[in-house]
Structures are given as structure tokens and as C-alpha cells.
Design an enzyme around this catalytic site. Structure first.
Site, PDB file in Angstrom:
ATOM      1  N   ASP A 174       0.924  -1.305   0.073  1.00 14.21           N
ATOM      2  CA  ASP A 174       0.117  -0.155   0.192  1.00 14.21           C
ATOM      3  C   ASP A 174       0.742   1.305  -0.118  1.00 14.21           C
ATOM      4  OD1 ASP A 174       0.980   0.347   2.534  1.00 14.21           O
ATOM      5  OD2 ASP A 174      -0.845   0.233   3.461  1.00 14.21           O
ATOM      6  N   PHE A 230      -3.122   5.278   3.900  1.00 14.22           N
ATOM      7  CA  PHE A 230      -4.216   4.695   4.772  1.00 14.22           C
ATOM      8  C   PHE A 230      -3.615   4.731   6.258  1.00 14.22           C
ATOM      9  CE2 PHE A 230      -6.861   1.549   7.137  1.00 14.22           C
ATOM     10  CZ  PHE A 230      -7.888   2.024   7.015  1.00 14.22           C
ATOM     11  N   ASP A 274      -8.058  -7.363   0.229  1.00 15.31           N
ATOM     12  CA  ASP A 274      -7.407  -7.602   1.525  1.00 15.31           C
ATOM     13  C   ASP A 274      -7.999  -7.176   2.717  1.00 15.31           C
ATOM     14  OD1 ASP A 274      -6.588  -4.727   0.733  1.00 15.31           O
ATOM     15  OD2 ASP A 274      -5.686  -5.144   2.830  1.00 15.31           O
ATOM     16  N   CYS A 278     -13.589 -28.116   7.014  1.00 18.41           N
ATOM     17  CA  CYS A 278     -12.344 -27.794   6.533  1.00 18.41           C
ATOM     18  C   CYS A 278     -11.194 -28.730   6.417  1.00 18.41           C
ATOM     19  CB  CYS A 278     -11.924 -26.497   7.436  1.00 18.41           C
ATOM     20  SG  CYS A 278     -10.366 -25.817   7.010  1.00 18.41           S
ATOM     21  N   CYS A 334      -7.961 -28.076   6.438  1.00 14.51           N
ATOM     22  CA  CYS A 334      -6.777 -27.471   6.659  1.00 14.51           C
ATOM     23  C   CYS A 334      -6.005 -28.322   7.679  1.00 14.51           C
ATOM     24  CB  CYS A 334      -6.759 -26.107   6.908  1.00 14.51           C
ATOM     25  SG  CYS A 334      -7.303 -25.760   8.918  1.00 14.51           S
ATOM     26  N   CYS A 340      -7.751 -28.241  11.244  1.00 18.00           N
ATOM     27  CA  CYS A 340      -8.855 -29.038  11.670  1.00 18.00           C
ATOM     28  C   CYS A 340      -8.928 -30.404  11.226  1.00 18.00           C
ATOM     29  CB  CYS A 340      -9.855 -28.568  10.534  1.00 18.00           C
ATOM     30  SG  CYS A 340     -10.342 -26.837  10.845  1.00 18.00           S
ATOM     31  N   HIS A 384      -6.022 -21.708   9.982  1.00 15.87           N
ATOM     32  CA  HIS A 384      -7.141 -21.983   9.747  1.00 15.87           C
ATOM     33  C   HIS A 384      -8.041 -20.813   9.164  1.00 15.87           C
ATOM     34  CE1 HIS A 384     -11.410 -23.406   9.741  1.00 15.87           C
ATOM     35  NE2 HIS A 384     -11.703 -22.273  10.227  1.00 15.87           N
TER      36      HIS A 384
HETATM   37 ZN   LIG Z   1      -9.403 -25.441   9.159  1.00 14.36          ZN
END
Ligand SMILES: [Zn+2]
Length: 432
Positions: free
Chosen positions: A91, A95, A330, A368, A370, A373, A399
Site C-alpha cells: 500500500d 491509509f 485484502d 475444512c 486444513c 482441522c 485455519h
Molecule cells: Zn481449518
């Protein structure tokens, strides 16, 4: 060329595409995790790669203050410094400086501000922001803008928006004159620690045989001859598909006034940038208003250029905005919320600190895939949070970032299916 958006399919206003940057081909719509200080807090770079992050964001204001642009530049820019060879966006610092409130003073020339670290005085202008962002060497950099506060009266929004236009012109002028100074530009690819030219890794494209796969030898390849004239081995051939220059995006401002947004968009587009951002949102306005402004602004942005909505939002919002035709987003929400034990799941938000999870043997999100999980229970994650264990923040972040990336994968899939479904129905023709 600095950047290219190849649109593969559309569904309504939504677009499925490949954003071709100097360091990576990014599948869009894309969510970009925020790595403020050249780090997505708690998650090492190899893991981000494993999660499928193709582009991440760094904050110029923070990196300018620490470790300083020169340090980063000497190490090949952010890519070399943080050992990340996929795409990066920075950026402008506008901001962040805006967020300092009491610590800043804005004039036509630029913004004087005090460091949140030690109170020292600094000055950002369109020119110095460009200088810093060229030194940091991200693939995509942003024009220096003023983010109008909310609420603001119309005259204030108009004055601020028009100053942003003047700053955009100054940003572009400085960038055009200095873009060759990027630390990996002009044949000087970023150096790894071993001192060898670092070859950008092209991500696997959706199509095996698309144009972006490149055909070594057919078109001009990025020169691998480093400053010392070394030639890259054939295995290091960089796909000609990757672009070679930083891309400077313009930013549309105008507060919450749709007429001013239109003026800002039209005049920014007239300056000719390779991509356009919608800035000045998520500053405390109601969500409905955010959506209204986004929709009204998108109308005035060119269809063939990437559109980046800055600083938005929840999983539902990023899916919504991708559906409206935003290509890039983002937000600090997934990473920041994770560190506070707030997790996004397919079954809704989970505040892992709650006592109800103390004995919960189930995964955080049964839908999920991932690594968190698959392996850990809610009870364990709750324990880590309650004990203030660092691992808790790391796992939660992994996660949440996965959840955001999966959300965008689902959106991309839906756009693709929509296109295919339409194609099939056209092929089959009307039924007798
Ligand atoms: Zn997960």
C-alpha cells in the site's frame, strides 16, 4: 509490461481470471493475506505457499519505519528480504498515516506524521511514497492517496478526492521516471542468500496449455543474466508469461458520495493506470453503504483492468464483492481475529475462548481440510487460547487464512461452472 489480467470466464459481473505479475500468476478473484511487517503474523512463508497464497500484502508505512526501505532494497526488495518469491502488493502508506489521527498534518505537498514507534517526525509525499515502494519492490504498488474520514461533509470529500487526483498524477510521474530502480529490475533478479539470481516461481496455471504457460524459446524470456553476467540453467528458464515491471495502481476516492466517486473514477481512469483500487471504505460506515459505493464505483472502472477493493471484509463480504466484479481484496480480519480466538467456519463464527469448547473433541470446522482441522480438537485449541500459548495463535491463523482462501476458491469455481453451464446450454440448443 507491468501486469496483465486475462479473463477466462464471467458470470454476471463476476470475472474469473489470471493476474500476471512479475513474480507469479495469481488466480482471481483473490484474497490477499496481510503481512504488515513482511510477515503474516505467526505463519512461515513455506506454509503460506502450502496454503496456496499467491499474493500477499505488505505495509509501506510500517516497513519504512522498520527495518527501513534501504535495508530491504539491498536484500533484493521484499521478495529477497522475506524469502517470498510469489507476488507482493504494497500500500502507499496513505491509509496508515490517516489512521494516526493526532499524529499527522496534511498539506498539498504531503503528510507530516509522527512515528508510532518513537514519536520521530517523518514526511510522506506522492514522490517519497513511490520511492519507498520502488525500493521495497512489490509487484503491485499503490498511488499515494488521502483516505477521507467518515463522516465528512461533501465539500471536504470533494477537496480530499481532488487532492488524491493531483497526488495520483504526481505518483505516476515519479514512478514513470524511476521504475527502473526496482531492486529486481533491469536484469537484476533478487538475490537469494546464496547470491544466485532468484528465479521467480511461476504458479501452476489453471490451464496446462494456456498462453500463460509460456513456451521457452518462442517469446522473449526474462534474462537470467545477473549483474555478473551469469546465465541461468535451462531449468531456471522463466516463463515469458511473467511481466517484468512493477505495476502502479490508481485509487478511487470520493468518500460516500456517489457523484464524487464517479468523478474520481473517471478522472483516475483517464490518467491510465494498469489497475484500479477502490479506497476509502471500511472506515466506520455502515455495511450497506460500503456496498452501495462499491457497486457505483465498479460501473466506472474499465472491464479489462484489475479492480482491487481495499481493506474489505468478512468471508461473506469478500464473496459478495467478488460476485460484483472485484478481482482483488485484502483485510486484516482473518489474521487479527485469529489471534483473538475468533474463527470463521462453515458453521459460522466460533469464539474458541468459550467454556462450551472445553470438552469438545470435534474439529474446529468439520468441512475444512486444513492441517489444523484435520489434526486438533476444539478442546485443544481452546486450551491453547486460554493458556496464551503461541501455538494457539499460529493454528488459528492457519485455519482462518485457509477459510478465506477456500471461500475465494469456491467463488472462482462457481464463476467457472456458471460459464460452463451457459456454454453447455448454448451447445445443446432449444429442446424440441
Ligand atoms: Zn481449518
Amino acid at each position: 509490461m507491468s501486469i496483465e489480467l486475462q479473463i477466462e470466464a464471467t458470470r454476471g459481473g463476476a470475472r474469473l481470471g489470471n493476474l500476471i505479475t512479475p513474480h507469479a500468476v495469481v488466480e482471481t478473484p483473490v484474497f490477499m493475506p496481510v503481512g504488515t511487517l513482511a510477515s503474516v503474523k505467526g505463519v512461515p512463508q513455506d506454509l503460506l505457499e502450502e496454503l496456496g497464497v499467491q499474493i500477499l500484502l505488505g505495509n509501506t508505512y510500517h516497513l519504512y519505519l522498520r527495518p527501513g526501505v534501504e535495508t530491504v532494497r539491498r536484500m533484493g526488495g521484499l521478495h529477497g528480504f522475506m524469502a517470498w518469491d510469489r507476488a507482493i502488493l504494497t500500500d502507499s502508506g496513505g491509509f496508515q498515516v490517516f489512521s494516526l489521527n493526532e499524529l499527522r498534518k496534511v498539506t498539498e505537498e504531503g503528510v507530516t506524521f509522527r512515528s508510532h514507534l518513537d514519536g520521530s517526525a517523518h514526511f510522506f509525499s506522492p514522490e517519497s511514497s513511490m520511492e519507498a515502494q520502488i525500493g521495497l519492490g512489490a509487484d503491485i504498488i499503490m498511488a499515494f492517496d488521502e483516505c477521507t474520514e467518515f463522516p465528512a461533509d461533501r465539500e471536504r470529500m470533494r477537496m480530499s478526492m481532488r487532492m488524491t487526483l493531483r497526488w495520483a498524477e504526481r505518483s505516476k510521474r515519479y514512478f514513470e521516471a524511476h521504475k527502473d530502480e526496482v531492486p529486481w529490475g533491469s536484469g537484476q533478479l533478487p538475490l537469494t542468500r546464496g547470491g544466485q539470481p532468484q528465479v521467480p516461481r511461476r504458479l501452476a496455471a489453471r490451464n496446462d496449455n494456456s498462453e500463460i504457460s509460456g513456451n521457452p524459446g518462442e517469446k522473449e524470456n526474462v534474462s537470467l543474466a545477473g549483474p555478473r553476467g551469469e546465465q541461468g540453467s535451462p531449468g531456471q528458464t522463466v516463463a515469458s508469461a511473467l511481466t517484468q515491471n512493477q505495476a502502479l495502481f490508481g485509487i478511487v476516492q470520493g468518500g460516500m458520495d456517489l457523484q464524487l466517486r464517479k468523478e474520481s473514477a473517471e478522472r483516475t481512469v483517464a490518467m491510465g493506470f494498469p489497475g484500479y483500487a477502490i479506497g476509502g471504505l471500511s472506515v466506520g460506515e455502515p455495511r450497506d453503504l460500503t456496498r452501495e459505493v462499491v457497486e457505483a464505483t465498479l460501473e466506472h472502472l474499465p472491464a479489462d483492468k484489475p479492480r482491487y477493493l481495499m481493506g474489505v471484509g468478512t468471508p461473506e463480504e469478500i464473496a459478495l464483492y467478488a460476485g460484483l466484479g472485484v478481482d482483488m481484496m485484502d483485510c486484516v480480519l482473518p489474521t487479527r481475529a485469529a489471534r483473538h480466538g475468533l474463527l470463521f467456519t462453515s458453521e459460522g463464527k466460533v469464539s474458541i475462548k468459550q467454556a462450551q469448547y472445553m470438552q469438545d473433541e470435534g474439529p474446529l470446522d468439520p468441512n475444512c481440510g486444513c492441517r489444523v482441522c484435520r489434526r486438533y480438537s476444539r478442546a485443544y485449541l481452546r486450551h491453547l487460547y486460554a493458556s496464551n500459548e503461541l501455538l494457539g495463535q499460529v493454528l488459528n491463523t492457519i485455519h482462518n487464512v485457509t477459510y478465506y482462501l477456500d471461500t475465494m476458491r469456491a467463488v472462482r469455481h462457481a464463476i467457472q461452472l456458471g460459464e460452463r453451464a451457459r456454454f453447455l446450454s448454448e451447445q445443446s440448443g432449444p429442446k424440441p
